[in-house]
Design a protein around this motif. Structure first.
Motif, PDB file in Angstrom:
ATOM      1  N   GLU A   1       0.823  -1.213   0.000  1.00 29.60           N
ATOM      2  CA  GLU A   1       0.000   0.000   0.000  1.00 29.60           C
ATOM      3  C   GLU A   1       0.856   1.261   0.000  1.00 29.60           C
ATOM      4  O   GLU A   1       0.573   2.213  -0.725  1.00 29.60           O
TER       5      GLU A   1
ATOM      6  N   LYS B   1       2.457   1.788  -3.397  1.00 26.53           N
ATOM      7  CA  LYS B   1       1.486   2.302  -4.369  1.00 26.53           C
ATOM      8  C   LYS B   1       1.253   3.791  -4.174  1.00 26.53           C
ATOM      9  O   LYS B   1       1.196   4.552  -5.130  1.00 26.53           O
TER      10      LYS B   1
ATOM     11  N   SER C   1       4.059   5.631  -5.576  1.00 25.57           N
ATOM     12  CA  SER C   1       4.338   5.283  -6.982  1.00 25.57           C
ATOM     13  C   SER C   1       5.731   4.669  -7.133  1.00 25.57           C
ATOM     14  O   SER C   1       6.485   5.013  -8.033  1.00 25.57           O
TER      15      SER C   1
ATOM     16  N   LYS D   1       7.338  -2.107  -5.251  1.00 23.34           N
ATOM     17  CA  LYS D   1       7.372  -2.564  -3.856  1.00 23.34           C
ATOM     18  C   LYS D   1       8.763  -3.043  -3.451  1.00 23.34           C
ATOM     19  O   LYS D   1       9.174  -2.869  -2.311  1.00 23.34           O
TER      20      LYS D   1
END
Length: 86
Positions: A30, A33, A36, A39
């Protein structure tokens, strides 16, 4: 498939990203994201921070010159063109 040139992130951005992850109680996915980021990139920064080595991240990465960036763009465009079959 050709890889895109690597993005260089400032030390301040790395530190703020790790801080957001630690203080927000978001999952790694999360937080990545929202920022941007891939991960894996955030995961590497969090790990480096835990090891006390966040300031060393990215020091070994050399900057791409303008010509290298242009070459990469041209190669991507060329690979997107339909190939002619003899």
């Amino acid at each position: 498939m050709e890889q895109l040139p690597r993005t260089r992130y400032s030390q301040e951005f790395r530190e703020q990203s790790v801080k957001l992850f630690k203080e927000s109680r978001l999952t790694l996915v999360e937080a990545a994201k929202r920022l941007s980021l891939p991960k894996g990139t955030l995961k590497n920064w969090v790990y480096a921070d835990r090891q006390g080595e966040l300031t060393a991240v990215g020091k070994k990465q050399s900057s791409l010159t303008e010509l290298e960036l242009e070459l990469s763009r041209i190669k991507r465009k060329r690979s997107a063109l339909p190939s002619k079959t003899p």
